[in-house]
Design an enzyme around this catalytic site. Structure first.
Site, PDB file in Angstrom:
ATOM      1  N   ARG A   1     -19.644   5.101  32.453  1.00 36.02           N
ATOM      2  CA  ARG A   1     -20.638   4.691  31.445  1.00 36.02           C
ATOM      3  C   ARG A   1     -20.964   3.234  31.730  1.00 36.02           C
ATOM      4  NH1 ARG A   1     -20.784   5.564  25.003  1.00 36.02           N
ATOM      5  NH2 ARG A   1     -21.585   7.527  25.836  1.00 36.02           N
TER       6      ARG A   1
ATOM      7  N   ARG B   1     -19.883  18.478  23.223  1.00 32.24           N
ATOM      8  CA  ARG B   1     -19.659  17.561  24.350  1.00 32.24           C
ATOM      9  C   ARG B   1     -18.403  17.983  25.105  1.00 32.24           C
ATOM     10  NH1 ARG B   1     -21.607  12.377  24.341  1.00 32.24           N
ATOM     11  NH2 ARG B   1     -20.715  12.322  26.447  1.00 32.24           N
TER      12      ARG B   1
ATOM     13  N   HIS C   1     -28.704  10.006  29.578  1.00 27.80           N
ATOM     14  CA  HIS C   1     -27.421  10.468  29.028  1.00 27.80           C
ATOM     15  C   HIS C   1     -27.365  11.995  29.225  1.00 27.80           C
ATOM     16  CE1 HIS C   1     -23.771  10.438  26.937  1.00 27.80           C
ATOM     17  NE2 HIS C   1     -24.136  10.071  25.727  1.00 27.80           N
TER      18      HIS C   1
ATOM     19  N   ASP D   1     -32.223   9.224  17.382  1.00 25.77           N
ATOM     20  CA  ASP D   1     -31.119   8.416  17.906  1.00 25.77           C
ATOM     21  C   ASP D   1     -31.281   7.024  17.301  1.00 25.77           C
ATOM     22  OD1 ASP D   1     -29.036   7.379  19.439  1.00 25.77           O
ATOM     23  OD2 ASP D   1     -30.202   7.240  21.296  1.00 25.77           O
TER      24      ASP D   1
ATOM     25  N   CYS E   1     -27.335  12.431  18.590  1.00 25.00           N
ATOM     26  CA  CYS E   1     -26.209  12.316  19.536  1.00 25.00           C
ATOM     27  C   CYS E   1     -25.019  11.602  18.913  1.00 25.00           C
ATOM     28  CB  CYS E   1     -26.666  11.598  20.794  1.00 25.00           C
ATOM     29  SG  CYS E   1     -27.336   9.958  20.477  1.00 25.00           S
TER      30      CYS E   1
ATOM     31  N   GLN F   1     -24.855  14.418  27.273  1.00 25.55           N
ATOM     32  CA  GLN F   1     -25.239  14.622  25.872  1.00 25.55           C
ATOM     33  C   GLN F   1     -26.379  15.645  25.782  1.00 25.55           C
ATOM     34  OE1 GLN F   1     -23.903  13.052  22.904  1.00 25.55           O
ATOM     35  NE2 GLN F   1     -25.054  14.748  22.044  1.00 25.55           N
TER      36      GLN F   1
HETATM   37  N1  NVA Z   1     -29.144   5.398  22.726  1.00 31.00           N
HETATM   38  C1  NVA Z   1     -27.753   5.199  22.388  1.00 31.00           C
HETATM   39  C2  NVA Z   1     -26.974   6.435  22.649  1.00 31.00           C
HETATM   40  C3  NVA Z   1     -25.520   6.351  22.272  1.00 31.00           C
HETATM   41  C4  NVA Z   1     -24.759   7.605  22.573  1.00 31.00           C
HETATM   42  C5  NVA Z   1     -27.204   4.007  23.167  1.00 31.00           C
HETATM   43  O1  NVA Z   1     -27.476   3.911  24.363  1.00 31.00           O
HETATM   44  O2  NVA Z   1     -26.518   3.182  22.560  1.00 31.00           O
HETATM   45  N1   CP Z   2     -22.987  10.429  21.813  1.00 29.47           N
HETATM   46  C1   CP Z   2     -22.140   9.627  22.510  1.00 29.47           C
HETATM   47  O1   CP Z   2     -22.204   9.511  23.729  1.00 29.47           O
HETATM   48  O2   CP Z   2     -21.218   8.998  21.739  1.00 29.47           O
HETATM   49  P1   CP Z   2     -20.223   7.844  22.190  1.00 29.47           P
HETATM   50  O3   CP Z   2     -21.044   6.602  22.427  1.00 29.47           O
HETATM   51  O4   CP Z   2     -19.277   7.698  21.042  1.00 29.47           O
HETATM   52  O5   CP Z   2     -19.521   8.259  23.449  1.00 29.47           O
END
Ligand code: NVA
Ligand code: CP
Length: 307
Positions: free
Chosen positions: A104, A294, A131, A226, A266, A134
């Protein structure tokens, strides 16, 4: 390997069939946990996190354990990557220790460089651009609730961000109609938009891109949102709160969706910002099944890449 590919960096490189097969395997693994409990015995997953996580970290960790393997949590605050060791060297070194790497991070290029220099499979656990894990869990959830992916209207309201991109790409690949409403300065990345339109030409998905949430949500089967401020954009929070005014999914707006619509997010969610408590905690919301999935979809991805 999935369709001859070592890595799972996005959904674009895979055929509609391969993606539906992964979803089918996720559903099978959810039903019959025991059957797969030793299938990755002795395998090790390294998980690099340059951003926070609850779901991704815990679902990958729990998933590896359930498949008989183990996982190693690598926060960039602790590993040498955070002190300037190159991503290329990190890839070469980790490949000598583990059987798979999940990452990540911020830029999609970092994930691609990691994959290029790793001899083991690499999985994208979120970038600023995409992502994919997800989105796969989300479509698995759609299959559970709607029993199909075609001839459904998927509506995304909010920021044209990583989630919007991955959902648009996957919907357009699978033949799901995709409508998106974002404020004017928060539209999706141009290249991704182009790919979504190209996919739609092949799959028959209808694509609608607008700045009007009411237009996007009309007759929706799936309503998705989101956060307005993603990880890494924290200094824009105040500005975004103003710019996204009118984009909240609330009781008034969902009246325009189909009666049996499902609400998806998500997570993490900010109640009172992108969604009202009444909607996310209401009877049409499936957000916790979505979060659970997930675990199952990632087990399917791990299994297919590593077996
Ligand atoms: N758009 C959000 C998704 C988190 C799972 C982010 O990137 O923070
Ligand atoms: N939806 C998701 O990826 O959650 P986290 O940021 O908690 O991993």
């Amino acid at each position: 390997m999935i369709e001859g590919k070592k890595d799972f960096l996005d959904t674009e490189g895979f055929s509609e069939k391969a993606l539906l097969d992964i979803i089918a395997l996720g559903l099978k693994m959810k039903k019959n946990k025991q059957k797969y409990s030793k299938s990755l015995k002795g395998k090790k997953l390294g998980m690099i996190f340059e951003k926070s996580s609850t779901r991704t970290r815990v679902s990958f960790e729990a998933g590896m354990y359930e498949l008989g393997g183990i996982s190693i949590f690598l926060s960039s605050r602790d590993i040498q990557l955070g002190r300037g060791e190159t991503i290329e060297d990190t890839a070469r070194v980790l490949s000598r220790y583990v059987d798979c790497i999940m990452i990540r991070t911020y830029s999609q290029e970092v994930v691609e460089t990691l994959a290029k220099h790793s001899t083991v499979p690499v999985i994208n656990g979120l970038t600023d651009l995409l992502h994919p894990c997800q989105a796969m869990a989300d479509f698995m959830t759609i299959v559970e609730y709607k029993y199909k992916v075609k001839d459904l209207n998927f509506c995304f309201i909010g920021d044209g961000n990583n989630m919007a991109h991955s959902l648009g790409l996957l919907a357009s690949k699978l033949g799901t109609n995709f409508s998106i409403a974002t404020p004017e300065n928060y539209t999706m990345n141009e290249e991704i938009t182009k790919k979504i339109k190209e996919n739609a030409k092949i799959s028959g998905s209808k694509i609608k891109i607008t700045v009007d949430p009411k237009e996007a949500i009309k007759d929706a089967d799936i309503v998705y949102t989101d956060v307005w401020t993603s990880m890494g954009q924290e200094e824009e929070t105040e500005k975004r709160l103003k710019d996204f005014k009118g984009f909240q999914i609330n009781d008034e707006l969902v009246k325009l969706a189909k009666k049996d619509y499902i609400f998806m997010h998500c997570l993490p969610a900010h109640r009172g910002e992108e969604v009202s408590s009444s909607v996310i905690d209401g009877t049409n919301s499936v957000v916790f099944d979505e979060a659970e999935n997930r675990l199952h979809i990632q087990k399917a991805i791990l299994y297919l890449l590593l077996k």
